[in-house]
Write a protein that holds these residues in place. Structure first.
Motif, PDB file in Angstrom:
ATOM      1  N   VAL A 181      35.945 -45.646 -27.501  1.00  0.00           N
ATOM      2  CA  VAL A 181      34.776 -44.776 -27.316  1.00  0.00           C
ATOM      3  C   VAL A 181      35.212 -43.318 -27.245  1.00  0.00           C
ATOM      4  O   VAL A 181      34.600 -42.441 -27.853  1.00  0.00           O
ATOM      5  CB  VAL A 181      33.983 -45.191 -26.050  1.00  0.00           C
ATOM      6  CG1 VAL A 181      32.939 -44.157 -25.693  1.00  0.00           C
ATOM      7  CG2 VAL A 181      33.333 -46.550 -26.261  1.00  0.00           C
ATOM      8  N   ALA A 182      36.288 -43.046 -26.512  1.00  0.00           N
ATOM      9  CA  ALA A 182      36.778 -41.668 -26.393  1.00  0.00           C
ATOM     10  C   ALA A 182      37.220 -41.135 -27.751  1.00  0.00           C
ATOM     11  O   ALA A 182      36.908 -39.998 -28.109  1.00  0.00           O
ATOM     12  CB  ALA A 182      37.930 -41.604 -25.395  1.00  0.00           C
ATOM     13  N   LEU A 183      37.949 -41.936 -28.509  1.00  0.00           N
ATOM     14  CA  LEU A 183      38.380 -41.496 -29.837  1.00  0.00           C
ATOM     15  C   LEU A 183      37.184 -41.288 -30.751  1.00  0.00           C
ATOM     16  O   LEU A 183      37.151 -40.347 -31.543  1.00  0.00           O
ATOM     17  CB  LEU A 183      39.345 -42.517 -30.451  1.00  0.00           C
ATOM     18  CG  LEU A 183      40.729 -42.574 -29.827  1.00  0.00           C
ATOM     19  CD1 LEU A 183      41.541 -43.713 -30.446  1.00  0.00           C
ATOM     20  CD2 LEU A 183      41.453 -41.257 -30.005  1.00  0.00           C
ATOM     21  N   GLY A 184      36.196 -42.147 -30.638  1.00  0.00           N
ATOM     22  CA  GLY A 184      34.981 -41.998 -31.437  1.00  0.00           C
ATOM     23  C   GLY A 184      34.252 -40.713 -31.097  1.00  0.00           C
ATOM     24  O   GLY A 184      33.750 -40.016 -31.977  1.00  0.00           O
ATOM     25  N   ALA A 185      34.195 -40.370 -29.814  1.00  0.00           N
ATOM     26  CA  ALA A 185      33.511 -39.138 -29.390  1.00  0.00           C
ATOM     27  C   ALA A 185      34.253 -37.906 -29.898  1.00  0.00           C
ATOM     28  O   ALA A 185      33.638 -36.918 -30.282  1.00  0.00           O
ATOM     29  CB  ALA A 185      33.404 -39.096 -27.870  1.00  0.00           C
ATOM     30  N   VAL A 186      35.578 -37.977 -29.919  1.00  0.00           N
ATOM     31  CA  VAL A 186      36.374 -36.850 -30.416  1.00  0.00           C
ATOM     32  C   VAL A 186      36.221 -36.725 -31.928  1.00  0.00           C
ATOM     33  O   VAL A 186      36.102 -35.623 -32.467  1.00  0.00           O
ATOM     34  CB  VAL A 186      37.864 -37.029 -30.038  1.00  0.00           C
ATOM     35  CG1 VAL A 186      38.742 -36.050 -30.772  1.00  0.00           C
ATOM     36  CG2 VAL A 186      38.039 -36.877 -28.534  1.00  0.00           C
ATOM     37  N   ALA A 187      36.204 -37.846 -32.624  1.00  0.00           N
ATOM     38  CA  ALA A 187      36.156 -37.818 -34.089  1.00  0.00           C
ATOM     39  C   ALA A 187      34.747 -37.588 -34.624  1.00  0.00           C
ATOM     40  O   ALA A 187      34.592 -37.115 -35.748  1.00  0.00           O
ATOM     41  CB  ALA A 187      36.703 -39.134 -34.641  1.00  0.00           C
ATOM     42  N   ALA A 188      33.717 -37.898 -33.861  1.00  0.00           N
ATOM     43  CA  ALA A 188      32.341 -37.830 -34.358  1.00  0.00           C
ATOM     44  C   ALA A 188      31.964 -36.478 -34.956  1.00  0.00           C
ATOM     45  O   ALA A 188      31.391 -36.430 -36.047  1.00  0.00           O
ATOM     46  CB  ALA A 188      31.370 -38.227 -33.254  1.00  0.00           C
ATOM     47  N   LEU A 237      38.462 -53.484 -21.240  1.00  0.00           N
ATOM     48  CA  LEU A 237      37.725 -52.265 -20.891  1.00  0.00           C
ATOM     49  C   LEU A 237      38.530 -51.010 -21.225  1.00  0.00           C
ATOM     50  O   LEU A 237      37.979 -50.011 -21.679  1.00  0.00           O
ATOM     51  CB  LEU A 237      37.342 -52.276 -19.408  1.00  0.00           C
ATOM     52  CG  LEU A 237      36.256 -53.281 -19.021  1.00  0.00           C
ATOM     53  CD1 LEU A 237      36.057 -53.291 -17.505  1.00  0.00           C
ATOM     54  CD2 LEU A 237      34.954 -52.973 -19.731  1.00  0.00           C
ATOM     55  N   ALA A 238      39.835 -51.054 -21.015  1.00  0.00           N
ATOM     56  CA  ALA A 238      40.686 -49.904 -21.353  1.00  0.00           C
ATOM     57  C   ALA A 238      40.687 -49.663 -22.865  1.00  0.00           C
ATOM     58  O   ALA A 238      40.571 -48.525 -23.325  1.00  0.00           O
ATOM     59  CB  ALA A 238      42.103 -50.128 -20.850  1.00  0.00           C
ATOM     60  N   ILE A 239      40.792 -50.739 -23.638  1.00  0.00           N
ATOM     61  CA  ILE A 239      40.768 -50.614 -25.103  1.00  0.00           C
ATOM     62  C   ILE A 239      39.410 -50.095 -25.558  1.00  0.00           C
ATOM     63  O   ILE A 239      39.319 -49.190 -26.389  1.00  0.00           O
ATOM     64  CB  ILE A 239      41.108 -51.960 -25.769  1.00  0.00           C
ATOM     65  CG1 ILE A 239      42.569 -52.315 -25.515  1.00  0.00           C
ATOM     66  CG2 ILE A 239      40.799 -51.931 -27.255  1.00  0.00           C
ATOM     67  CD1 ILE A 239      42.952 -53.723 -25.923  1.00  0.00           C
TER      68      ILE A 239
END
Length: 120
Positions: free
Chosen positions: A64-71, A57-59
């Protein structure tokens, strides 16, 4: 994550062991033992087991967080690329557009009718 099936409890685990070791083979087909052994198959230590669900879940959360920042950056890059490709397509279409030609036919000037002879 843990679930029971028959007389066995299954649990997802994350393991930690020294990098120059491998797990012992288990007597269960496809399974491995948490014993860490070296290349000579000598027992070195026991692997440390961690709750796999929390780590997964942490990974996943980090991804997901990195994807939201990079999107937004990815979307901006794709829009820019699309715009460049469209401009290049228009430029090449302009270069390939045929220039209408005006055809000028060679026309001889009109000749007057030849004189007619009258019968007397």
């Amino acid at each position: 994550m843990e679930f029971n099936r028959g007389d066995w409890t299954w649990e997802m685990m994350l393991t930690k062991r020294p990098s120059d070791t491998h797990f012992s083979k288990s007597s269960t087909p496809g399974g491995e033992s948490p014993l860490a052994r070296d290349d000579d198959n000598t027992l070195v230590t026991h692997a440390v087991l961690f709750d796999g669900t929390k780590v997964a879940l942490a990974i996943l959360g980090t991804g997901v967080a990195l994807g939201a920042v990079a999107a937004p950056h990815v979307k901006s890059g794709l829009v820019s690329l699309k715009s460049k490709l469209r401009r290049r397509a228009e430029e090449s279409a302009d270069a390939e557009t045929a220039v209408p030609l005006t055809v000028v036919a060679d026309v001889e000037p009109e000749q007057p009718d030849p004189p007619r002879l009258r019968a007397v």
